[in-house]
Design a protein around this motif. Structure first.
Motif, short mmCIF file in Angstrom:
data_model
loop_
_atom_site.label_atom_id
_atom_site.label_comp_id
_atom_site.label_asym_id
_atom_site.label_seq_id
_atom_site.Cartn_x
_atom_site.Cartn_y
_atom_site.Cartn_z
N UNK A 49 4.78 9.11 8.32
CA UNK A 49 3.51 9.01 9.04
C UNK A 49 3.17 7.55 9.37
N UNK A 50 3.71 6.62 8.62
CA UNK A 50 3.54 5.21 8.97
C UNK A 50 4.23 4.90 10.30
N UNK A 96 2.53 -1.36 9.41
CA UNK A 96 3.04 0.01 9.42
C UNK A 96 4.55 0.07 9.65
N UNK A 97 5.04 -0.60 10.69
CA UNK A 97 6.47 -0.52 10.97
C UNK A 97 7.30 -1.39 10.02
N UNK A 132 10.62 3.84 17.59
CA UNK A 132 9.71 4.02 16.46
C UNK A 132 9.42 5.50 16.25
N UNK A 133 9.24 6.23 17.35
CA UNK A 133 8.98 7.67 17.26
C UNK A 133 10.22 8.41 16.75
N UNK A 134 11.40 7.94 17.12
CA UNK A 134 12.64 8.57 16.63
C UNK A 134 12.76 8.42 15.11
N UNK A 135 12.33 7.28 14.58
CA UNK A 135 12.32 7.09 13.12
C UNK A 135 11.44 8.14 12.45
N UNK A 188 0.84 -1.21 0.00
CA UNK A 188 0.00 0.00 0.00
C UNK A 188 0.87 1.26 0.00
N UNK A 189 1.93 1.25 0.81
CA UNK A 189 2.82 2.41 0.87
C UNK A 189 3.48 2.69 -0.47
#
Length: 447
Positions: free
Chosen positions: A323-324, A355-356, A419-422, A307-308
């Motif tokens: 945003x993923x 997502x990840x 994950x947030x750092x990415x 999808x991405x």
């Protein structure tokens, strides 16, 4: 004599049989890479029981391949620029296949650690180079989607490792399962030797124009009507600056943010793929249950990356991926709350995978779009190599889960941080690129 830009032939509306062949072969290399990368995590619980070793003693085995993958990825870029993408792909696929088979004959953790390390060198070198060659054969309008779709083979390969373990581990034992996983790419090597073409961009840069012309004529289905001179797009023109200096100079900021994003993403990804079966077994799941639940994570990545990739061809690809990661961050928090419910946990793990793991897979086409062909092999492979350091840390951190007796909820909360750092890294990449030029970054210049 007419001058032809190679991309005018490659950027056709309909893929030629040769372009489809490159896509399929790329998908199969990714599949075998994923199968042999992830299978050690699925057989880990059986290995612990069979050899009577502790979980910390298993940590070097699980991380050895990741160390090798980092080294393999870093050295493969310059090797590919010197010897060609095809030779590097074939030789490294052969390496990881042979040494995966040898893992099935290991009799000690020392032997298994060595075999997995050499396996990792092959695994780490093959992936960025097959991604590069697939990208260079795909038309611009669908480059991100098709390159990302081929990369889904990696996630699918990991999932199939889970299925193999779920249904064969108890009946055949861990050794035979891993031997089966290593035998499949041996067959693929034969096909790659016979059918995989070399990159036309590489051929032109090394003055092998006759070979490049023959490939382009195959793509378009007929010969050129007159004598032609082949050239690369302006962004692909050979430069006197070495690929390494380009990556560390002009593309340093984009490279740094890709490295940070890939580092954090792989830390999370490999902690989950390496240790999730063992973690879930410790939590009381059966062999079939923990194998299937663990397989849901990378399978979600197949769906997510597909999808991405479609959206990356239509929107800013960096924005799509960032945003993923942001949504995956939120899902890790959710997973911490539902970890005691197997149904909700399974659904959440699948969505995190979409997502990840999907974003991680999509970093491949993003990196190929970031660099021109003059430094693409180095740029893509270095992102993988440096990112693999995060994977190594993730694998070692997995053993600490048992040392500090972290529960599932605490684990998910902790994994939300990298994950947030990415997300932050890709956000900074977008901000810098927009401020550096008056007009938005044109990814087609790196086509």
């Amino acid at each position: 004599m007419k001058t032809i830009d190679v991309n005018t032939v490659i950027n056709r509306d309909k893929l030629s049989p040769l372009q489809w062949l490159v896509f399929v072969l790329g998908f199969l290399v990714f599949f075998c890479d994923g199968l042999d990368t992830g299978i050690i995590g699925f057989i880990a619980p059986a290995l612990l029981d069979d050899w009577g070793i502790t979980k910390p003693e298993l940590a070097p085995v699980l991380s050895a391949a990741l160390v090798g993958m980092s080294i393999g990825a870093i050295i493969s870029g310059p090797l590919a620029d010197k010897f060609g993408r095809k030779k590097v792909i074939i030789s490294t696929t052969l390496i990881f296949s042979i040494f995966t088979v040898l893992c099935g004959f290991a009799t000690s953790t020392q032997d298994l650690t060595l075999y997995r390390f050499i396996t990792g060198i092959g695994l780490g070198a093959a992936m960025p180079n097959i991604s590069t060659i697939v990208s260079e054969y795909m038309p611009l309008k669908r480059k991100a989607f098709l390159t990302g779709l081929a990369g889904c083979g990696f996630m699918l390969g990991i999932s199939c490792g889970g299925l193999l373990s779920a249904y064969l581990l108890e009946s055949l034992g861990w050794a035979k399962v891993i031997i089966i996983g290593g035998s499949l790419p041996l067959l693929l090597v034969v096909v790659l030797i016979a059918k995989l073409p070399e990159s036309t961009q590489y051929l032109i840069k090394t003055n092998r124009n006759t070979e490049a012309q023959r490939i382009l004529e195959t793509i378009q289905g007929h010969g050129f009507a007159e004598a032609v001179t082949l050239k690369l797009a302006q962004a692909e023109v050979q430069t006197q600056v070495s690929p390494v200096k380009q990556v560390l100079g002009k593309y340093l900021w984009s490279s740094s943010m890709l490295w940070l994003c890939c580092f954090m993403s792989l830390l999370v990804f490999y902690l989950l793929t390496s240790w999730m079966p063992t973690i879930l077994k410790t939590a009381g799941f059966t062999t079939q249950q923990f194998s299937l639940i663990a397989a849901i994570f990378p399978f979600g990545g197949v769906i997510g990356a597909t999808i991405m990739g479609w959206y990356m061809d239509k929107l800013n690809p960096t924005v799509v991926i960032k945003y993923s990661y942001l949504i995956a961050f939120g899902l890790f928090i959710v997973a911490g709350f539902v970890s005691s419910n197997i149904l909700f946990l399974g659904i959440t793990i699948f969505l995190i995978g979409a997502l990840l793991a999907g974003a991680q897979s999509s970093l491949l086409p993003l990196s190929t779009l970031t660099y021109p062909s003059s430094c693409r092999a180095v740029g893509v492979s270095w992102m993988h190599g440096i990112g693999r350091i995060g994977a190594i840390i993730g694998a070692f951190f997995g053993s600490l889960i048992f040392t500090f007796d972290l529960g599932l909820s605490s684990l998910f909360y902790i994994l939300a941080i990298p994950t947030f750092i990415s997300f932050i890294a890709l956000s900074l990449k977008v901000i810098r690129e927009k401020s550096k030029v008056k007009h938005p970054l044109k990814f087609e210049e790196a086509a």
